[in-house]
Design an enzyme around this catalytic site. Structure first.
Site, PDB file in Angstrom:
ATOM      1  N   ASN A   1       0.448  -1.056   0.103  1.00  0.00           N
ATOM      2  CA  ASN A   1       0.037  -0.241  -0.133  1.00  0.00           C
ATOM      3  C   ASN A   1       1.048   1.243   0.262  1.00  0.00           C
ATOM      4  OD1 ASN A   1       0.319   1.034   3.031  1.00  0.00           O
ATOM      5  ND2 ASN A   1      -0.264  -0.780   3.232  1.00  0.00           N
TER       6      ASN A   1
ATOM      7  N   ASP B   1      -4.008  -9.378  13.079  1.00  0.00           N
ATOM      8  CA  ASP B   1      -4.023  -7.770  13.537  1.00  0.00           C
ATOM      9  C   ASP B   1      -2.935  -7.594  14.819  1.00  0.00           C
ATOM     10  OD1 ASP B   1      -5.294  -5.620  14.709  1.00  0.00           O
ATOM     11  OD2 ASP B   1      -7.087  -5.663  13.764  1.00  0.00           O
TER      12      ASP B   1
ATOM     13  N   PHE C   1      -3.920   3.387  14.832  1.00  0.00           N
ATOM     14  CA  PHE C   1      -4.708   4.707  13.971  1.00  0.00           C
ATOM     15  C   PHE C   1      -6.190   3.406  13.619  1.00  0.00           C
ATOM     16  CE2 PHE C   1      -1.756   8.022  13.260  1.00  0.00           C
ATOM     17  CZ  PHE C   1      -0.688   7.629  14.584  1.00  0.00           C
TER      18      PHE C   1
ATOM     19  N   LYS D   1     -11.101  -3.384  18.243  1.00  0.00           N
ATOM     20  CA  LYS D   1      -8.884  -4.042  18.308  1.00  0.00           C
ATOM     21  C   LYS D   1      -8.879  -4.132  19.994  1.00  0.00           C
ATOM     22  CE  LYS D   1      -7.865  -2.533  13.733  1.00  0.00           C
ATOM     23  NZ  LYS D   1      -6.734  -3.237  13.470  1.00  0.00           N
TER      24      LYS D   1
HETATM   25  N1  CTP Z   1      -3.273  -3.091  12.473  1.00  0.00           N
HETATM   26  C1  CTP Z   1      -2.440  -3.885  12.527  1.00  0.00           C
HETATM   27  N2  CTP Z   1      -2.130  -5.386  12.257  1.00  0.00           N
HETATM   28  C2  CTP Z   1      -3.348  -4.701  11.065  1.00  0.00           C
HETATM   29  C3  CTP Z   1      -4.248  -4.488   9.987  1.00  0.00           C
HETATM   30  C4  CTP Z   1      -4.325  -3.046  11.274  1.00  0.00           C
HETATM   31  O1  CTP Z   1      -2.094  -3.910  13.701  1.00  0.00           O
HETATM   32  N3  CTP Z   1      -3.555  -6.089  10.803  1.00  0.00           N
HETATM   33  C5  CTP Z   1      -3.493  -1.736  12.954  1.00  0.00           C
HETATM   34  C6  CTP Z   1      -2.591  -0.420  12.498  1.00  0.00           C
HETATM   35  O2  CTP Z   1      -1.801  -0.516  12.347  1.00  0.00           O
HETATM   36  C7  CTP Z   1      -3.712   0.631  12.680  1.00  0.00           C
HETATM   37  C8  CTP Z   1      -4.993  -0.050  13.280  1.00  0.00           C
HETATM   38  O3  CTP Z   1      -4.844  -1.139  13.083  1.00  0.00           O
HETATM   39  O4  CTP Z   1      -3.279   1.584  14.174  1.00  0.00           O
HETATM   40  C9  CTP Z   1      -5.958   0.827  12.029  1.00  0.00           C
HETATM   41  O5  CTP Z   1      -5.902   0.237  10.852  1.00  0.00           O
HETATM   42  P1  CTP Z   1      -7.126   0.555   9.447  1.00  0.00           P
HETATM   43  O6  CTP Z   1      -5.931  -0.548   8.623  1.00  0.00           O
HETATM   44  O7  CTP Z   1      -7.400   1.248   9.544  1.00  0.00           O
HETATM   45  O8  CTP Z   1      -8.313  -0.564  10.583  1.00  0.00           O
HETATM   46  P2  CTP Z   1      -7.999  -2.980   9.641  1.00  0.00           P
HETATM   47  O9  CTP Z   1      -8.170  -3.123  11.301  1.00  0.00           O
HETATM   48  O10 CTP Z   1      -7.711  -2.180   8.807  1.00  0.00           O
HETATM   49  O11 CTP Z   1     -10.273  -2.308   8.753  1.00  0.00           O
HETATM   50  P3  CTP Z   1     -10.593  -1.469   8.073  1.00  0.00           P
HETATM   51  O12 CTP Z   1      -9.452  -1.945   6.994  1.00  0.00           O
HETATM   52  O13 CTP Z   1     -11.531  -2.665   8.278  1.00  0.00           O
HETATM   53  O14 CTP Z   1     -11.256  -0.189   8.251  1.00  0.00           O
END
Ligand code: CTP
Length: 404
Positions: free
Chosen positions: A209, A306, A325, A343
């Site tokens: 990304n 996650d 975030f 979370k």
């Molecule tokens: N994050 C993480 N591990 C993942 C996905 C996300 O640690 N596998 C953490 C990111 O570092 C951030 C937060 O979760 O602090 C939110 O990430 P975001 O991508 O906005 O949320 P998602 O859980 O991916 O949810 P969605 O894509 O459905 O909005």
């Protein structure tokens, strides 16, 4: 700040004219500024204007009999509290990294024992060139501190990283360097994730990304400046490792999780990485080839761990404070509240990543701050470094570590 002295080395980038504004702003704060110009910089900014604004004579020549008699290059650096190179060209970075000293500016930089703050400005291709990356890595290792470059349209007509940071950002950093920040987090351990993850499709292809890592890196640097012992777990990024931080480089989400777990226990965890939510279920061992007449391969994705949720719900080593975030495109507050609950983290910094917001990869950020169930706080748009400083101040306050 009065009584503090900055030695400002101006090298020959188009942005050299911004040195005038920088000198003016520093003088306003009572900081004495002495300027050194390289020969190329002299073509771009008037020594007379710099002398008038700084109220001091401008130094240019290494082998000037009068200058050496009155003010040798050793004395020039000895009498400064901080040496600032702004703008810094690729050329001066190369000289610094290799210890060359063939003009006054480079001789001072080799001779100085004072902290050095460098604000690069150059064409984006020069900034991204492997030679510049090598020089940069070496300088960071040598303890040189960098600010910028910013991203945007360049005088050469190209767009990308290479613009000199705005004078207000530079002044902020200079002030922080001159008045060492209080170290309210001394004795605490912190973990920060930053950047994107790469999820392999085959040995050469991956899903990724647009995260640049700038926000996460800035937070790691700010935590370290506040005295914390910081481990930064970073996905692949094009920016240097922050000074004073232990940086672990990883590629995939699973590697990132492993590195985070290895860093435990910590008091503070900040997950700023844009972790890929999914990865290809079974990456190919060999490069996928196009077969005549065959349909394109179908990628079956499986969910990644996650990391934020794992840290926030860790059964034995949950950090005292877990911060996440939320990158959102719809109703920011509602989505961020739901995400915090899902979370299990303490705080969420939400940002709007709708098209046009330019948060991903950009230099600035606009945050909606959510602490528990308290009302959301809307922070004005500010540089990512400033977001980091603000967050660290909140962390210190929450942990009862406010500076005296
Ligand atoms: N994050 C993480 N591990 C993942 C996905 C996300 O640690 N596998 C953490 C990111 O570092 C951030 C937060 O979760 O602090 C939110 O990430 P975001 O991508 O906005 O949320 P998602 O859980 O991916 O949810 P969605 O894509 O459905 O909005």
């Amino acid at each position: 700040m009065s009584g503090k002295r900055v030695l400002l080395i101006v090298t020959g980038g188009i942005a050299a004219y911004k040195a005038l504004e920088l000198v003016r702003r520093l003088k306003e704060r009572g900081i004495a500024v002495r300027c050194v110009l390289t020969r190329a910089a002299r073509e771009l900014v008037s020594p007379l204007a710099l002398a008038a604004l700084s109220g001091e004579r401008v130094h240019e020549e290494l082998f000037s009999l009068t200058e050496e008699a009155e003010m040798g290059h050793i004395r020039l650096s000895r009498e400064a509290d901080l040496v600032v190179v702004a703008p810094a060209t690729a050329d001066i970075l190369a000289k610094m990294a290799n210890g060359l000293a063939d003009d006054l500016a480079s001789a001072i930089l080799l001779a100085t024992d004072k902290p050095v703050l460098v604000a690069p400005a150059m064409n984006p291709r020069m900034w991204c060139h492997p030679a510049t990356r090598r020089n940069l890595a070496r300088l960071v290792e040598d303890g040189v501190e960098f600010v910028g470059p910013a991203e945007g349209d360049m005088a050469c007509g190209e767009t990308g990283p290479g613009r000199l940071v705005e004078p207000e950002v530079l002044v902020e950093r200079i002030l922080a360097r001159l008045a060492p920040e209080p170290r309210p987090l001394a004795g605490l351990r912190a973990l920060v994730t930053s950047g994107p993850t790469y999820e392999a499709i085959d040995p050469v292809r991956f899903i990724a990304n647009r995260s640049s890592g700038r926000q996460g890196h800035a937070i790691a640097a700010a935590l370290a400046r506040a005295g914390a012992q910081v481990t930064l777990v970073s996905g692949p990024v094009a920016i240097p490792d922050p000074p004073g931080v232990r940086t672990v480089h990883v590629e995939s989400a699973r590697d990132m999780l492993r590195a985070c777990e290895d860093a435990l226990p910590v008091d503070i965890a900040v997950c700023a990485a844009a972790v890929a939510d999914w990865r290809p279920e079974s990456p190919a061992d060999a490069k996928l080839k196009k077969e005549e007449g065959a349909p394109p391969p179908l990628l079956r994705l499986v969910e990644n761990p996650d990391i934020l949720a794992r840290l926030a719900r860790h059964p034995t080593a949950r950090p005292r404070l877990v911060v996440g975030f939320a990158a959102e495109t719809g109703d920011l507050e509602a989505a961020a509240r739901a995400k915090r609950a899902k979370k299990g983290c303490d705080w969420i910094l939400a940002n709007d990543v709708s098209p046009g917001s330019r948060v991903f990869g950009g230099a600035r950020n606009r945050i909606l701050f959510l602490a528990g169930d308290e009302p959301a706080e809307s922070w004005p748009e500010m540089p990512k470094e400033e977001v980091a400083r603000r967050l660290v101040a909140r962390i210190a306050a929450a942990l009862g570590r406010e500076a005296p």
